[in-house]
Scaffold this motif. Sequence first.
Motif, short mmCIF file in Angstrom:
data_model
loop_
_atom_site.label_atom_id
_atom_site.label_comp_id
_atom_site.label_asym_id
_atom_site.label_seq_id
_atom_site.Cartn_x
_atom_site.Cartn_y
_atom_site.Cartn_z
N SER A 9 0.83 -1.21 0.00
CA SER A 9 0.00 0.00 0.00
C SER A 9 0.86 1.25 0.00
N SER A 10 1.86 1.28 0.87
CA SER A 10 2.73 2.47 0.93
C SER A 10 3.54 2.62 -0.35
N ILE A 80 -5.46 -2.46 -3.48
CA ILE A 80 -6.87 -2.70 -3.13
C ILE A 80 -6.98 -3.82 -2.11
N LEU A 81 -6.31 -4.93 -2.36
CA LEU A 81 -6.38 -6.07 -1.44
C LEU A 81 -5.77 -5.73 -0.09
N LEU A 112 -9.63 -10.09 -8.92
CA LEU A 112 -10.06 -9.60 -7.62
C LEU A 112 -11.33 -10.29 -7.15
N VAL A 113 -12.32 -10.41 -8.04
CA VAL A 113 -13.60 -11.03 -7.68
C VAL A 113 -13.41 -12.48 -7.27
N SER A 114 -12.77 -13.26 -8.14
CA SER A 114 -12.62 -14.68 -7.86
C SER A 114 -11.68 -14.92 -6.69
N GLY A 115 -10.62 -14.12 -6.59
CA GLY A 115 -9.67 -14.29 -5.51
C GLY A 115 -10.26 -14.03 -4.14
N ALA A 268 -12.86 3.17 -0.92
CA ALA A 268 -13.21 3.56 -2.29
C ALA A 268 -11.96 3.66 -3.16
N PHE A 269 -12.04 3.02 -4.31
CA PHE A 269 -10.98 3.09 -5.32
C PHE A 269 -11.67 3.28 -6.66
#
Length: 569
Positions: A9-10, A80-81, A112-115, A268-269
């Motif tokens: 993230s950073s 995002i994760l 992202l959805v399936s994971g 939110a992204f």
Amino acid sequence: MSSKTRDWSSIYCEAILSGDILASNKVKQACERHLSDLKRKDFKYVYDIDRANKIIRYIEKLPDIKTGVPNKLALFQKFILSQLYGWVDDKGNRRFQKAYVSMARKNGKTILVSGIASYEFLYGKNPRYSRQIYCTANSKEQAKIAFSMVVKQLEKVRSVSSSINKRIRKVQNELTDNNSYSILRPLSKDTGSIDGFEPLVGILDEYHESKTTEMMEVLESGQTLLENPLTLIISTAGFNLNSPMYLQEYPYIMGILKGTIENDNYFAFCAEQDSEEEIENVDNWIKSNPLLEVDSQKDIMLKNIRKKLSEAQEKQDLGKTLTKNFNIWQSAMSESYLKGSDWKKSLIDLEPIINGKDVYIGLDLARVGDLSAVSWIIPIEETNQFYVNSHAFVGTRGGIENKSKRDQIDYARLKKMNFVTFSERDTGLIDDNQIVEYIDELVTANNLNVKFICYDRYSANNIINELSERYQMVDVAQGFATLSEPTKQFKKFVINGDIVHTNNVLLEIAVNNAILKNNNDAVQIDKSMYRNKIDPLAALMDAWTEAVNHDFENKGKADNDYYKNDFSF
């Protein structure tokens, strides 16, 4: 720092905010939010890098459903994760229990959805047993698409892992984990009732297609007793500007990211173009297509987007391309009066000080007694802008629920937000006294100086006679000769930022539904279309016929001279 402990993230935030990776304003704001939250004192949430990296490692071991090769996540996907799984409370429960993730098509949404779905199905915690994960969508077919992605991915895992093969059982449209008694299945509004419905995770796929909040409400009502739920909206932009994703969620996440709305549990992204003009420069495309950060994907993606854009430009039909390939909301109607993006740009967070100001009021009164609108325009001398707002009066004959279904407008919700007033008459017809009282209270409470009350003569009734006793009334003829130039002017004022408004959902619905009819070079809003949905704008346009002539002290008559020289539309 090893890959297992790397703070993705950073790393992403630093790349975005330094300009190493170009991003939309909303993505920049998401990064600023994360870095700011890390510095908050006495914050009840902590950022756990190990938790964040655990799901990243899991998804990067999953095979691609087309190639069978393990997925390699892009930096934005890791961000995002990491946000969804790294931020936790002192019990280890997720901070973000709702998320809005939006980007152009073909940018790794499937991973992202399936994971997330399969990770929660196999390894989710709290509850340890009987977890319910749902891939949801507006239609049964769309819900099955998301579900089948998860199934195909797990089938490949089962083929190489005997332990996972023993754990998972598939019966029709449901996966069951024998170890934890958890289930994963598709869900749509067509699905029947489910016993013990308690969705730990609900993924709202392509939420732009939803016309109501029904699926959202079903998921969130079932999560009431859960400590660790997640509702994930993951979608491109769409064409229905009256959809709940655009009218409710989109402005809400705008407020969160700007800091005007405080909600520590909503992530939110939004990867989008900041303006339509940006599509002229290929370098800007990464704003809505964050997967362009990956060199191995870049060339093929740019080639395909160029092809789509070129074809759309040649056909002079950019709508679908702007929405699907650049994640820009567009109206489905080519004759739309205003673009949703232009109306959104004129949004302000707080109502300006209106006490003691001049006001121009417009009335659009019901012909059959089920909806009347009062709109008003207040010149703000300090900024040389016009502030606009509106209120409607709704007839209840036949029941509000039936009217809401027919008009596809949640009137009960609008009433709670103080945008509409329901009739108090036994007949359910509009009560003129309520309208008169509302206008009088608006004027008195704000010490307004009423310049004119403008109305449509066709719908005039006794209310006009009563109002004329204390206000100067203007009969606005509803034809091209009277309305064409003001209609053109109002649009230009909106685009130029000279019209401002707060987030009045009712008025936005009217703007989104307004289409034009033309007579040579003359135009006006077609009141025969969506009759019960454009009343606030029709009332506003009546008021504008007089308000446009208002002389700002600092402007004189310069604007009138300008518009005499430029009336192209």
